[in-house]
Write a protein that holds these residues in place. Structure first.
Motif, PDB file in Angstrom:
ATOM      1  N   PHE A  19       0.812  -1.217   0.000  1.00 40.44           N
ATOM      2  CA  PHE A  19       0.000   0.000   0.000  1.00 40.44           C
ATOM      3  C   PHE A  19       0.851   1.275   0.000  1.00 40.44           C
ATOM      4  O   PHE A  19       0.339   2.354   0.283  1.00 40.44           O
ATOM      5  N   ALA A  20       2.140   1.173  -0.310  1.00 44.42           N
ATOM      6  CA  ALA A  20       3.031   2.335  -0.368  1.00 44.42           C
ATOM      7  C   ALA A  20       3.315   2.684  -1.819  1.00 44.42           C
ATOM      8  O   ALA A  20       3.051   1.898  -2.739  1.00 44.42           O
ATOM      9  N   PRO A  21       3.868   3.868  -2.080  1.00 45.12           N
ATOM     10  CA  PRO A  21       4.263   4.199  -3.452  1.00 45.12           C
ATOM     11  C   PRO A  21       5.313   3.216  -3.953  1.00 45.12           C
ATOM     12  O   PRO A  21       6.056   2.622  -3.166  1.00 45.12           O
ATOM     13  N   PRO A  22       5.415   3.040  -5.272  1.00 46.16           N
ATOM     14  CA  PRO A  22       6.414   2.113  -5.812  1.00 46.16           C
ATOM     15  C   PRO A  22       7.827   2.612  -5.550  1.00 46.16           C
ATOM     16  O   PRO A  22       8.080   3.817  -5.491  1.00 46.16           O
ATOM     17  N   VAL A  23       8.736   1.651  -5.398  1.00 44.15           N
ATOM     18  CA  VAL A  23      10.146   1.954  -5.162  1.00 44.15           C
ATOM     19  C   VAL A  23      10.942   1.422  -6.347  1.00 44.15           C
ATOM     20  O   VAL A  23      10.916   0.221  -6.641  1.00 44.15           O
ATOM     21  N   ARG A  24      11.652   2.294  -7.027  1.00 37.32           N
ATOM     22  CA  ARG A  24      12.415   1.933  -8.226  1.00 37.32           C
ATOM     23  C   ARG A  24      13.447   0.854  -7.909  1.00 37.32           C
ATOM     24  O   ARG A  24      14.060   0.855  -6.840  1.00 37.32           O
ATOM     25  N   VAL A  25      13.653  -0.066  -8.844  1.00 33.41           N
ATOM     26  CA  VAL A  25      14.647  -1.112  -8.699  1.00 33.41           C
ATOM     27  C   VAL A  25      15.344  -1.291 -10.041  1.00 33.41           C
ATOM     28  O   VAL A  25      14.735  -1.107 -11.103  1.00 33.41           O
ATOM     29  N   ASP A  26      16.615  -1.613 -10.009  1.00 35.91           N
ATOM     30  CA  ASP A  26      17.350  -1.939 -11.230  1.00 35.91           C
ATOM     31  C   ASP A  26      17.266  -3.439 -11.458  1.00 35.91           C
ATOM     32  O   ASP A  26      17.597  -4.232 -10.571  1.00 35.91           O
ATOM     33  N   HIS A  27      16.815  -3.823 -12.629  1.00 34.84           N
ATOM     34  CA  HIS A  27      16.600  -5.238 -12.918  1.00 34.84           C
ATOM     35  C   HIS A  27      17.929  -5.952 -13.084  1.00 34.84           C
ATOM     36  O   HIS A  27      18.894  -5.410 -13.626  1.00 34.84           O
ATOM     37  N   SER A  28      17.974  -7.192 -12.611  1.00 32.65           N
ATOM     38  CA  SER A  28      19.105  -8.064 -12.885  1.00 32.65           C
ATOM     39  C   SER A  28      18.558  -9.442 -13.217  1.00 32.65           C
ATOM     40  O   SER A  28      17.495  -9.832 -12.737  1.00 32.65           O
ATOM     41  N   GLY A  29      19.256 -10.182 -14.041  1.00 27.52           N
ATOM     42  CA  GLY A  29      18.804 -11.520 -14.412  1.00 27.52           C
ATOM     43  C   GLY A  29      18.284 -11.569 -15.834  1.00 27.52           C
ATOM     44  O   GLY A  29      18.291 -10.582 -16.573  1.00 27.52           O
ATOM     45  N   ASP A  30      17.807 -12.757 -16.216  1.00 27.20           N
ATOM     46  CA  ASP A  30      17.299 -12.968 -17.568  1.00 27.20           C
ATOM     47  C   ASP A  30      15.968 -12.257 -17.765  1.00 27.20           C
ATOM     48  O   ASP A  30      15.245 -11.956 -16.812  1.00 27.20           O
ATOM     49  N   CYS A  31      15.635 -11.995 -19.020  1.00 26.73           N
ATOM     50  CA  CYS A  31      14.367 -11.353 -19.392  1.00 26.73           C
ATOM     51  C   CYS A  31      13.694 -12.228 -20.444  1.00 26.73           C
ATOM     52  O   CYS A  31      13.461 -11.792 -21.577  1.00 26.73           O
ATOM     53  N   LEU A  32      13.385 -13.455 -20.054  1.00 23.62           N
ATOM     54  CA  LEU A  32      12.933 -14.458 -21.011  1.00 23.62           C
ATOM     55  C   LEU A  32      11.467 -14.829 -20.851  1.00 23.62           C
ATOM     56  O   LEU A  32      10.914 -15.497 -21.729  1.00 23.62           O
ATOM     57  N   GLU A  33      10.828 -14.443 -19.755  1.00 22.50           N
ATOM     58  CA  GLU A  33       9.418 -14.786 -19.571  1.00 22.50           C
ATOM     59  C   GLU A  33       8.724 -13.696 -18.771  1.00 22.50           C
ATOM     60  O   GLU A  33       9.353 -12.934 -18.041  1.00 22.50           O
ATOM     61  N   PHE A  34       7.398 -13.624 -18.965  1.00 27.92           N
ATOM     62  CA  PHE A  34       6.623 -12.617 -18.263  1.00 27.92           C
ATOM     63  C   PHE A  34       6.760 -12.799 -16.752  1.00 27.92           C
ATOM     64  O   PHE A  34       6.865 -13.922 -16.249  1.00 27.92           O
ATOM     65  N   GLY A  35       6.722 -11.688 -16.038  1.00 30.87           N
ATOM     66  CA  GLY A  35       6.755 -11.734 -14.590  1.00 30.87           C
ATOM     67  C   GLY A  35       5.410 -12.131 -14.017  1.00 30.87           C
ATOM     68  O   GLY A  35       4.395 -12.189 -14.720  1.00 30.87           O
ATOM     69  N   PRO A  36       5.371 -12.428 -12.705  1.00 32.77           N
ATOM     70  CA  PRO A  36       4.095 -12.743 -12.048  1.00 32.77           C
ATOM     71  C   PRO A  36       3.109 -11.585 -12.196  1.00 32.77           C
ATOM     72  O   PRO A  36       3.511 -10.421 -12.311  1.00 32.77           O
ATOM     73  N   ILE A  37       1.826 -11.916 -12.170  1.00 29.25           N
ATOM     74  CA  ILE A  37       0.813 -10.883 -12.348  1.00 29.25           C
ATOM     75  C   ILE A  37       0.295 -10.414 -10.993  1.00 29.25           C
ATOM     76  O   ILE A  37       0.422 -11.119  -9.986  1.00 29.25           O
ATOM     77  N   PRO A  38      -0.291  -9.224 -10.920  1.00 34.41           N
ATOM     78  CA  PRO A  38      -0.770  -8.687  -9.642  1.00 34.41           C
ATOM     79  C   PRO A  38      -1.939  -9.499  -9.081  1.00 34.41           C
ATOM     80  O   PRO A  38      -2.639 -10.209  -9.820  1.00 34.41           O
TER      81      PRO A  38
END
Length: 432
Positions: A19-38
């Motif tokens: 319930f807080a504002p989003p916090v920016r993150v730098d991605h690391s790792g593969d980018c081969l499949e969709f992420g989990p959904i909300p």
């Protein structure tokens, strides 16, 4: 074609960050499949489902032409009544638009109570804040994918279309359309005129169990099922932006607007709105929404059955007329998608060039005519994102012209900029 899936743009919004504002993150790792959904209970064809424990839900995806450099960028926001959906739905595959010369980005954002529910001491409209964070990621990072951060079009359909308006307005307030990272253009299909008062959000929250994401989803579903009276008894949409009204399009931000001509037939077909079959039920529906009597009577005269009048009136009231007024107020090109079934979201596979596998949404297997129409719509989006010109002005019919003059005349002088402030029937499970 280069495709990057599941790029994290913000920290998981759970635990101390819930319930807080989003916090920016730098991605690391593969980018081969969709992420989990909300968190949500929806099970949509071809798309992943949310599972309790899935937390890294703020991710985005990029499609880019091979060796792209300085390409226009299209950030697309999915619809789903601010309650369900994800960027992993097959309809939103960006391949065709990338082949047309765009760098395409789709993103997940918080939905339902997690994204739009009232939580004392926490910011409202957290889903919109997530979208803003995704746009900031695009501004900062998209050049590495061949996109031009100074030429970003935000597009959306349904809840995503309204979200695009909010996002364009937020960035314009930071320094105008020419500011770094501002939304340059907007594409908005089927804009729902659904903003909520804080009072309505508080009334919904009284019946939600926020203990865990799964309890919030389950209790929200129970509240939606419990609605028996008033407008929510017909169309139980519980969440949306807390705002007085939809924002006007910012000055200097070109827009491309569109709606389908039978929006609410989809919801009748899938059973997410209450049916209206008799004259008495139709009259009760008009009273529940406090619609002007001349509008209720006028639609009944124009359509052969009470059910037809109900679906046409509700679709025009919530989506088609507000979208048309936005286009008129902004002198923006407007497309009316009338190719049967012409119901809500049937235009999306045409805009993305994702007709294969979309037989239900588009009313059957696509043939040469459908593929040709899709090529025209894709080209309009690409041209607009590139230079603000879809290749036509005024009103364009996608699928065949329909006379809407009689229904539009009924809405003349009717105020549609009234936020949702309905009573909410409880479930007896929680109140406080």
């Amino acid at each position: 074609m280069d495709v990057f899936l599941g790029i994290r743009y913000a920290e998981p919004p759970f635990g101390p960050r819930r319930f807080a504002p989003p916090v920016r993150v730098d991605h690391s790792g593969d980018c081969l499949e969709f992420g989990p959904i909300p968190p949500q209970s929806a099970r949509l064809p071809g798309a992943p489902v949310w599972r309790p424990g899935d937390e890294d839900v703020l991710s985005l995806n990029v499609w880019a032409p091979r060796a792209a450099e300085g390409c226009p960028v299209l950030l697309f926001l999915h619809g789903g009544a601010y309650t369900f959906g994800s960027s992993a739905q097959p309809d939103y595959d960006g391949t065709a638009l990338a082949r047309a010369g765009l760098v395409v980005v789709t993103c997940n954002y918080r939905l339902g109570f997690e994204g739009f529910g009232h939580v004392e001491g926490r910011p409202a409209n957290r889903g919109l804040l997530d979208q803003r964070a995704a746009l900031e990621w695009v501004r900062d990072e998209i050049a590495a994918f061949g996109g031009d951060p100074g030429n970003i079009t935000v597009a959306g359909q349904s809840a995503g279309a309204a979200s695009a308006l909010f996002l364009a307005t937020a960035t314009a307030a930071d320094g105008g359309p020419a500011a770094a990272g501002a939304v340059r253009r907007v594409i908005a299909h089927s804009v729902p005129n659904r903003c909520c008062t804080e009072g309505f959000a508080r009334r919904v929250a009284r019946w939600i169990d926020p203990s865990t994401p799964e309890s919030a989803v389950a209790s929200a579903d129970a509240v939606a099922r419990a609605q028996r009276s008033g407008p929510l008894g017909y169309d139980p949409v519980l969440f949306g932006p807390v705002a007085d009204r939809l924002p006007a399009l910012p000055a200097g931000v070109p827009a491309l607007l569109a709606h389908t001509t039978a929006e609410y037939r989809l919801f009748d077909r899938v059973g997410t709105i209450a049916p209206v079959r008799t004259e008495a039920e139709y009259a009760a529906f008009g009273r529940a929404f406090a619609l002007p009597p001349h509008v209720v009577a006028g639609y009944r005269e124009l359509f052969p059955t009470a059910s037809d009048a109900y679906l046409a009136l509700l679709g025009d009231f919530v989506i088609a007329e507000p979208t048309t007024r936005l286009a008129e107020a902004h002198d923006a090109p407007l497309a009316r998608f009338s190719r049967p079934p012409a119901w809500h979201a049937s235009d999306v596979p045409f805009a993305f060039g994702t007709l294969a596998g979309a037989d239900f949404m588009v009313g059957g297997p696509p043939g040469p005519a459908e593929r040709a129409l899709s090529r025209r719509v894709v080209a309009s989006w690409a041209r607009f994102a590139r230079a603000g010109d879809p290749g036509w002005t005024g009103v364009r019919w996608w699928g065949g012209e329909v006379d809407v003059s009689a229904t539009r005349a009924l809405w003349r002088g009717v105020d549609l900029d009234v936020p949702v402030d309905h009573d909410v029937d409880g479930t007896g499970r929680r109140r406080g």
